[in-house]
Design an enzyme around this catalytic site. Sequence first.
Site, PDB file in Angstrom:
ATOM      1  N   ARG A 168      -5.843  10.013   6.997  1.00  0.00           N
ATOM      2  CA  ARG A 168      -6.520   8.909   6.320  1.00  0.00           C
ATOM      3  C   ARG A 168      -6.376   9.126   4.817  1.00  0.00           C
ATOM      4  O   ARG A 168      -6.052  10.221   4.359  1.00  0.00           O
ATOM      5  CB  ARG A 168      -8.030   8.869   6.674  1.00  0.00           C
ATOM      6  CG  ARG A 168      -8.368   8.682   8.118  1.00  0.00           C
ATOM      7  CD  ARG A 168      -7.706   7.512   8.795  1.00  0.00           C
ATOM      8  NE  ARG A 168      -7.866   6.202   8.210  1.00  0.00           N
ATOM      9  CZ  ARG A 168      -8.637   5.227   8.684  1.00  0.00           C
ATOM     10  NH1 ARG A 168      -9.366   5.446   9.754  1.00  0.00           N
ATOM     11  NH2 ARG A 168      -8.663   4.029   8.116  1.00  0.00           N
ATOM     12  N   SER A 169      -6.660   8.079   4.055  1.00  0.00           N
ATOM     13  CA  SER A 169      -6.539   8.243   2.603  1.00  0.00           C
ATOM     14  C   SER A 169      -7.606   9.196   2.058  1.00  0.00           C
ATOM     15  O   SER A 169      -7.369   9.938   1.112  1.00  0.00           O
ATOM     16  CB  SER A 169      -6.596   6.885   1.908  1.00  0.00           C
ATOM     17  OG  SER A 169      -7.700   6.140   2.358  1.00  0.00           O
ATOM     18  N   LYS A 189      -5.058   7.492  14.742  1.00  0.00           N
ATOM     19  CA  LYS A 189      -5.996   8.128  13.807  1.00  0.00           C
ATOM     20  C   LYS A 189      -7.261   8.397  14.606  1.00  0.00           C
ATOM     21  O   LYS A 189      -7.949   7.445  15.004  1.00  0.00           O
ATOM     22  CB  LYS A 189      -6.330   7.177  12.653  1.00  0.00           C
ATOM     23  CG  LYS A 189      -5.189   6.852  11.693  1.00  0.00           C
ATOM     24  CD  LYS A 189      -5.600   5.702  10.756  1.00  0.00           C
ATOM     25  CE  LYS A 189      -4.615   5.488   9.626  1.00  0.00           C
ATOM     26  NZ  LYS A 189      -4.863   4.194   8.919  1.00  0.00           N
ATOM     27  N   ASP A 225       4.156   0.588   4.632  1.00  0.00           N
ATOM     28  CA  ASP A 225       2.905   0.112   5.223  1.00  0.00           C
ATOM     29  C   ASP A 225       2.417  -1.048   4.367  1.00  0.00           C
ATOM     30  O   ASP A 225       1.952  -0.856   3.238  1.00  0.00           O
ATOM     31  CB  ASP A 225       1.851   1.239   5.250  1.00  0.00           C
ATOM     32  CG  ASP A 225       0.543   0.792   5.896  1.00  0.00           C
ATOM     33  OD1 ASP A 225       0.474  -0.385   6.339  1.00  0.00           O
ATOM     34  OD2 ASP A 225      -0.404   1.602   5.969  1.00  0.00           O
ATOM     35  N   ASP A 228      -1.481  -0.477  12.943  1.00  0.00           N
ATOM     36  CA  ASP A 228      -2.547   0.432  12.490  1.00  0.00           C
ATOM     37  C   ASP A 228      -3.868  -0.338  12.609  1.00  0.00           C
ATOM     38  O   ASP A 228      -4.568  -0.216  13.622  1.00  0.00           O
ATOM     39  CB  ASP A 228      -2.251   0.879  11.051  1.00  0.00           C
ATOM     40  CG  ASP A 228      -3.367   1.707  10.438  1.00  0.00           C
ATOM     41  OD1 ASP A 228      -4.258   2.149  11.179  1.00  0.00           O
ATOM     42  OD2 ASP A 228      -3.373   1.908   9.207  1.00  0.00           O
ATOM     43  N   GLU A 286      -3.435   9.113  -1.697  1.00  0.00           N
ATOM     44  CA  GLU A 286      -2.671   9.965  -0.770  1.00  0.00           C
ATOM     45  C   GLU A 286      -1.628  10.813  -1.480  1.00  0.00           C
ATOM     46  O   GLU A 286      -0.723  11.362  -0.849  1.00  0.00           O
ATOM     47  CB  GLU A 286      -1.995   9.101   0.298  1.00  0.00           C
ATOM     48  CG  GLU A 286      -2.984   8.446   1.243  1.00  0.00           C
ATOM     49  CD  GLU A 286      -2.313   7.614   2.314  1.00  0.00           C
ATOM     50  OE1 GLU A 286      -1.087   7.420   2.266  1.00  0.00           O
ATOM     51  OE2 GLU A 286      -3.038   7.133   3.200  1.00  0.00           O
ATOM     52  N   GLN A 314       0.805  -1.239   0.000  1.00  0.00           N
ATOM     53  CA  GLN A 314       0.000   0.000   0.000  1.00  0.00           C
ATOM     54  C   GLN A 314       0.833   1.283   0.000  1.00  0.00           C
ATOM     55  O   GLN A 314       0.519   2.222  -0.727  1.00  0.00           O
ATOM     56  CB  GLN A 314      -0.927  -0.015   1.214  1.00  0.00           C
ATOM     57  CG  GLN A 314      -1.901   1.146   1.259  1.00  0.00           C
ATOM     58  CD  GLN A 314      -2.847   1.061   2.444  1.00  0.00           C
ATOM     59  OE1 GLN A 314      -3.762   0.250   2.436  1.00  0.00           O
ATOM     60  NE2 GLN A 314      -2.625   1.872   3.455  1.00  0.00           N
TER      61      GLN A 314
HETATM   62  C1  PEP Z   1      -3.209   3.562   6.348  1.00  0.00           C
HETATM   63  O1  PEP Z   1      -3.543   2.389   6.132  1.00  0.00           O
HETATM   64  O2  PEP Z   1      -2.293   3.794   7.125  1.00  0.00           O
HETATM   65  C2  PEP Z   1      -3.933   4.686   5.725  1.00  0.00           C
HETATM   66  C3  PEP Z   1      -3.627   5.944   5.994  1.00  0.00           C
HETATM   67  O3  PEP Z   1      -4.897   4.364   4.854  1.00  0.00           O
HETATM   68  P1  PEP Z   1      -6.458   4.413   5.136  1.00  0.00           P
HETATM   69  O4  PEP Z   1      -6.806   5.786   5.555  1.00  0.00           O
HETATM   70  O5  PEP Z   1      -7.041   4.042   3.809  1.00  0.00           O
HETATM   71  O6  PEP Z   1      -6.726   3.421   6.219  1.00  0.00           O
HETATM   72 MG    MG Z   2      -1.907   1.671   7.584  1.00  0.00          MG
END
Ligand code: PEP
Ligand code: MG
Length: 415
Positions: free
Chosen positions: A360-361, A331, A235, A306, A199, A155
């Site tokens: 977040r994305s 988050k 990640d 995460d 992102e 990712q």
């Molecule tokens: C992540 O997985 O760290 C991320 C920022 O993606 P998402 O917001 O899609 O979870």
């Molecule tokens: Mg992540």
Amino acid sequence: MPSITAIKGRIVYNSRGSKTIEIDVITDKKFFGRASAPSGASVGKQEAQSFPDDNPKKALELFTTNSKKFIGLDPADPKIIFDVLRSIDNTERYTKIGGAIAYALSIAAIDSAAKSLDVPIFKLLKPRKPYKFPFPLGNILGGGAHAGPGTPDIQEFLVCPIGAESIIEALEINFEMHKELGKVIESIDKRFTYGRGDEGAWAPNVNNDQALELIDKAIKNCGFSLGKEISLGIDLASSSLWNEKKKEYGYVRQGIKRNTQEQIDFANDLIKKYNLIYLEDPVHEEDFESMAAITKRNPKCLVTGDDILVTNTSRVKEAARSKSCSGAILKVNQTGTLYDSMKFADACTINNIKIITSHRSGESSDAHIAHIAIATDSKMLKSGVIGGERIAKLNELLRLREYDLIEGMADLSTA
Ligand code: PEP
Ligand code: MG
């Protein structure tokens, strides 16, 4: 004591063009705070649910019906906002009112409180020094749930400007790397469209191994050395790769499958080969045991949870007990309110788990997480490199430098 005098919610759109909740909080009739909730694409199973029945309108209706309950509260006290919200929705994952309301309300309240008290948000959340800047952890190349077919299964490929001595230098190193990597990709693919994922990271038509080779080349072209000016992070977002029925990780785009042990070996090899200082979600969200094995083997790398932690205090306590992580993503919208997040940060700090505050994305152009990173002593702020909604957070770090003079806030050299 400041007091909330008006409150209003509405539906707006995030960086992906998807509906989200925005809330305005007004304190003492004139101090205006506003926040809108971000949303993820690779979402942990235990995260707060953004909207009841996936319906932002339903969330807004329930909030509007109850909004009077917040009038008269102290917006500077995240616990009071939390308590009243909990009197409306006491479900574990905010399934009744939605995590988007919890996020937007609690952040708008602190935004408005900071204005009424004429102090920056980070200071309200952490009244005493020392304050340190987080290192910006930037996504420069990506795939998985954040980009389309043809991109890597992994990712996020991330850079951290470890050699920077100031926040400005840190941001510039990340910008330079992002730009140079674009040129390197173009040099091997004349049909590269400059496509970027959710992102802002480049989303080229390459596999995982090629992605790492391109990044290696870009580092050299910039005249940087791995481990000196810059270090790499990844990640793996392994829950998106995990097939629970088959008990294997599917790297579908690269045509590779890995069982649990192979995934652990892959993670250990990546850390060793690229001297990674950061590896997020190397295994799926329920596998605390394999996380512990990777953490134990790699004391110099922040093995970070995460999806496995989802900014949840009980889960990070469990991770501390089983020694599963050395780093934890924070988050706010994963857990719901600012209060929930500050509790999580306390649990991380007590257990010596380093905090990485993250975007977040699907994002808003808000900058509040820059303050949350400083208030929680986050080691890093993971908020991308390029894109207006990413830059908003990074530019806020630059603005916060102005407190250097009056607050003695340490720049990166002493962080
Ligand atoms: C992540 O997985 O760290 C991320 C920022 O993606 P998402 O917001 O899609 O979870
Ligand atoms: Mg992540």
